[in-house]
Design an enzyme around this catalytic site. Structure first.
Site, PDB file in Angstrom:
ATOM      1  N   GLY A 117       0.797  -1.231   0.000  1.00 55.69           N
ATOM      2  CA  GLY A 117       0.000   0.000   0.000  1.00 55.69           C
ATOM      3  C   GLY A 117       0.825   1.273   0.000  1.00 55.69           C
ATOM      4  CB  VAL A 118       4.400   2.015   0.729  1.00 55.76           C
ATOM      5  CG1 VAL A 118       5.412   3.101   0.413  1.00 55.76           C
ATOM      6  CG2 VAL A 118       4.322   1.797   2.238  1.00 55.76           C
ATOM      7  CE  LYS A 123      19.660   0.345  -5.336  1.00 56.58           C
ATOM      8  NZ  LYS A 123      20.421   1.552  -5.636  1.00 56.58           N
ATOM      9  CG  LEU A 131      11.230  10.222 -13.495  1.00 55.54           C
ATOM     10  CD1 LEU A 131      11.894   9.129 -14.321  1.00 55.54           C
ATOM     11  CD2 LEU A 131      10.708  11.321 -14.441  1.00 55.54           C
ATOM     12  CG  LEU A 147      19.017  12.023  -9.012  1.00 53.91           C
ATOM     13  CD1 LEU A 147      19.218  12.559 -10.439  1.00 53.91           C
ATOM     14  CD2 LEU A 147      19.527  13.035  -7.995  1.00 53.91           C
ATOM     15  CG  ASP A 169      18.074   3.880  -6.373  1.00 58.10           C
ATOM     16  OD1 ASP A 169      17.276   3.051  -5.897  1.00 58.10           O
ATOM     17  OD2 ASP A 169      19.227   3.573  -6.756  1.00 58.10           O
ATOM     18  CE1 TYR A 195      25.033   1.940  -6.364  1.00 52.38           C
ATOM     19  CE2 TYR A 195      23.336   3.603  -6.133  1.00 52.38           C
ATOM     20  CZ  TYR A 195      23.751   2.380  -6.609  1.00 52.38           C
ATOM     21  OH  TYR A 195      22.881   1.615  -7.334  1.00 52.38           O
ATOM     22  CG  HIS A 215      23.353  -3.267  -4.413  1.00 53.00           C
ATOM     23  ND1 HIS A 215      23.969  -2.118  -3.991  1.00 53.00           N
ATOM     24  CD2 HIS A 215      23.194  -3.105  -5.747  1.00 53.00           C
ATOM     25  CE1 HIS A 215      24.165  -1.306  -5.013  1.00 53.00           C
ATOM     26  NE2 HIS A 215      23.704  -1.891  -6.097  1.00 53.00           N
TER      27      HIS A 215
HETATM   28  P1  NDP Z   1      21.377   5.661 -16.639  1.00 53.92           P
HETATM   29  O1  NDP Z   1      20.646   4.913 -17.701  1.00 53.92           O
HETATM   30  O2  NDP Z   1      20.622   6.453 -15.670  1.00 53.92           O
HETATM   31  O3  NDP Z   1      22.460   6.557 -17.391  1.00 53.92           O
HETATM   32  C1  NDP Z   1      23.281   7.420 -16.693  1.00 53.92           C
HETATM   33  C2  NDP Z   1      24.306   7.999 -17.670  1.00 53.92           C
HETATM   34  O4  NDP Z   1      23.651   8.757 -18.684  1.00 53.92           O
HETATM   35  C3  NDP Z   1      25.276   8.907 -16.997  1.00 53.92           C
HETATM   36  O5  NDP Z   1      26.527   8.718 -17.627  1.00 53.92           O
HETATM   37  C4  NDP Z   1      24.721  10.320 -17.281  1.00 53.92           C
HETATM   38  O6  NDP Z   1      25.801  11.219 -17.338  1.00 53.92           O
HETATM   39  C5  NDP Z   1      24.055  10.136 -18.631  1.00 53.92           C
HETATM   40  N1  NDP Z   1      22.806  10.915 -18.799  1.00 53.92           N
HETATM   41  C6  NDP Z   1      21.864  11.196 -17.875  1.00 53.92           C
HETATM   42  N2  NDP Z   1      20.840  11.872 -18.404  1.00 53.92           N
HETATM   43  C7  NDP Z   1      21.127  12.044 -19.714  1.00 53.92           C
HETATM   44  C8  NDP Z   1      20.459  12.671 -20.774  1.00 53.92           C
HETATM   45  N3  NDP Z   1      19.282  13.278 -20.592  1.00 53.92           N
HETATM   46  N4  NDP Z   1      21.051  12.661 -22.003  1.00 53.92           N
HETATM   47  C9  NDP Z   1      22.240  12.052 -22.184  1.00 53.92           C
HETATM   48  N5  NDP Z   1      22.923  11.416 -21.215  1.00 53.92           N
HETATM   49  C10 NDP Z   1      22.378  11.425 -19.980  1.00 53.92           C
HETATM   50  O7  NDP Z   1      22.318   4.580 -15.921  1.00 53.92           O
HETATM   51  P2  NDP Z   1      22.735   4.194 -14.416  1.00 53.92           P
HETATM   52  O8  NDP Z   1      23.440   2.907 -14.547  1.00 53.92           O
HETATM   53  O9  NDP Z   1      23.392   5.301 -13.725  1.00 53.92           O
HETATM   54  O10 NDP Z   1      21.346   3.841 -13.697  1.00 53.92           O
HETATM   55  C11 NDP Z   1      20.589   4.806 -12.993  1.00 53.92           C
HETATM   56  C12 NDP Z   1      20.510   4.488 -11.519  1.00 53.92           C
HETATM   57  O11 NDP Z   1      20.103   3.140 -11.300  1.00 53.92           O
HETATM   58  C13 NDP Z   1      21.860   4.555 -10.798  1.00 53.92           C
HETATM   59  O12 NDP Z   1      22.288   5.878 -10.569  1.00 53.92           O
HETATM   60  C14 NDP Z   1      21.540   3.800  -9.543  1.00 53.92           C
HETATM   61  O13 NDP Z   1      20.804   4.624  -8.644  1.00 53.92           O
HETATM   62  C15 NDP Z   1      20.690   2.654 -10.092  1.00 53.92           C
HETATM   63  N6  NDP Z   1      21.495   1.457 -10.389  1.00 53.92           N
HETATM   64  C16 NDP Z   1      21.226   0.325  -9.662  1.00 53.92           C
HETATM   65  C17 NDP Z   1      21.925  -0.833  -9.874  1.00 53.92           C
HETATM   66  C18 NDP Z   1      21.615  -2.034  -9.065  1.00 53.92           C
HETATM   67  O14 NDP Z   1      22.360  -3.026  -9.136  1.00 53.92           O
HETATM   68  N7  NDP Z   1      20.564  -2.033  -8.278  1.00 53.92           N
HETATM   69  C19 NDP Z   1      22.996  -0.921 -10.879  1.00 53.92           C
HETATM   70  C20 NDP Z   1      23.196   0.314 -11.620  1.00 53.92           C
HETATM   71  C21 NDP Z   1      22.442   1.430 -11.380  1.00 53.92           C
HETATM   72  P3  NDP Z   1      25.862  12.622 -16.511  1.00 53.92           P
HETATM   73  O15 NDP Z   1      25.765  12.327 -15.039  1.00 53.92           O
HETATM   74  O16 NDP Z   1      27.181  13.150 -16.920  1.00 53.92           O
HETATM   75  O17 NDP Z   1      24.698  13.425 -17.020  1.00 53.92           O
END
Ligand code: NDP
Length: 298
Positions: free
Chosen positions: A12-13, A76, A18, A20, A46, A51, A109
């Site tokens: 229910g939470v 995580k 979308l 960050l 997130d 991290y 994780h």
């Molecule tokens: P994303 O798909 O969110 O891509 C991030 C990359 O894209 C960064 O290099 C960023 O660079 C760039 N970027 C961001 N916005 C734009 C845009 N509008 N246009 C062009 N490039 C863009 O990949 P992530 O792997 O970072 O995944 C997002 C989140 O998921 C992570 O931050 C984390 O919180 C989570 N995650 C969880 C994992 C797990 O095992 N549970 C594993 C990996 C990620 P810049 O910062 O320079 O803009």
């Protein structure tokens, strides 16, 4: 602008769809990324013990002036802290670093298939913090349907969320079907395909979905960017998505996705980009020798 979508978890939470992500956000960049995102209207952040920026996430939230109760904070448990007692210690340390007295969502994780007992024990510790009200919801990351069923068989609380690699080049259809059957929300990591770019220094290997002509043509049609189209595709499929950026203009761009809709044909065209190949690690082989680092919980 239309209101941002919210997903209701199996207890229910309510969780904003979308958010960050802050993986690979340096501690120096994280405070301002979080503050910027919250000022733009984001209400989900997130992070993870692994991290190295939980302190800065907490600091960004405090500096933003947004009420704690208005922000959905996920963190995580890292695999070096699996096992019941170690997981409780890891959770306490995360809260301390964040400077919070509860998190909204606490996730394991990775599964550790070769150390299933420790994984189950860690999840039981998450159940305890849920019971104590120190996490409002709990869940997992990177679990396959088989990993989910093996965990659910041994525990009491069905995970609210499974956060997995998911983008147009890796669409995870069978896993998403398992999530619907089990009542688990799908949360996409690398939602705009980041892992396929940052995993390789060789541009020829990068397979950047944001440059795919199918995506860029749809973007042009809507007067939007490729990233916005891919995030729209995620949201219209009912996924939560947590794109990472430390750049203010991209943080804003990634949240400006509530004023247009992809047609069924456009969604299908993006669906068809699936390659079946993941960019990140195969969860089946994750253990503490693949990722040989531990969290400093002192
Ligand atoms: P994303 O798909 O969110 O891509 C991030 C990359 O894209 C960064 O290099 C960023 O660079 C760039 N970027 C961001 N916005 C734009 C845009 N509008 N246009 C062009 N490039 C863009 O990949 P992530 O792997 O970072 O995944 C997002 C989140 O998921 C992570 O931050 C984390 O919180 C989570 N995650 C969880 C994992 C797990 O095992 N549970 C594993 C990996 C990620 P810049 O910062 O320079 O803009």
């Amino acid at each position: 602008m239309t209101a941002q979508p919210v997903l209701t978890l199996n207890n229910g939470v309510e969780m904003p769809a979308l958010g960050l992500g802050v993986y690979q956000s340096s501690p120096e960049d994280t405070v301002s990324a979080v503050e910027t995102a919250l000022a733009d209207g984001y209400r989900l952040i997130d992070t993870a013990a692994a991290y190295g920026n939980e302190r800065e996430v907490g600091e960004g939230i405090r500096r933003s002036g947004v009420e704690r109760s208005e922000v959905f904070v996920t963190t995580k448990l890292w695999i070096s802290d699996y096992g019941y007692d170690a997981a409780l210690t890891g959770f306490d340390a995360s809260l301390r670093r964040l400077g919070l007295d509860y998190v909204d969502l606490y996730l394991l994780h990775w599964p550790m298939p070769t150390e299933h007992e420790a994984t189950v024990a860690a999840y039981k510790a998450a159940e305890k913090v849920l019971d104590e009200g120190r996490a409002r919801a709990i869940g997992v990351c990177n679990h396959s349907p088989e990993h989910l069923r093996a965990l659910i068989d041994r525990t009491d609380v069905v995970p609210g969320v499974n956060q997995v690699e998911l983008h147009p080049y890796f669409t995870q259809v069978p896993l998403r079907r398992a999530h619907s059957d089990l009542g688990i929300v799908t949360q996409a990591w690398s939602p705009i395909g980041g892992v396929n770019v940052y995993q390789s220094d060789d541009p020829a290997q990068q397979k950047n979905v944001l440059l795919d002509p199918v995506v860029t043509e749809i973007a042009e049609r809507h007067g939007k960017t490729a990233a916005q189209v891919v995030l729209r595709w995620q949201l219209q499929h009912g996924h939560s998505a947590i794109p990472k950026s430390v750049k203010a203009h991209r943080i804003a761009e990634n949240f400006d996705v509530f004023d247009f809709f992809l047609s069924a044909e456009e969604l299908a065209a993006v669906d068809a980009l699936d390659t079946g190949a993941r960019g990140g690690p195969d969860p089946e082989v994750v253990d503490t020798s693949l990722f040989p680092f531990a969290i400093d919980n002192s």
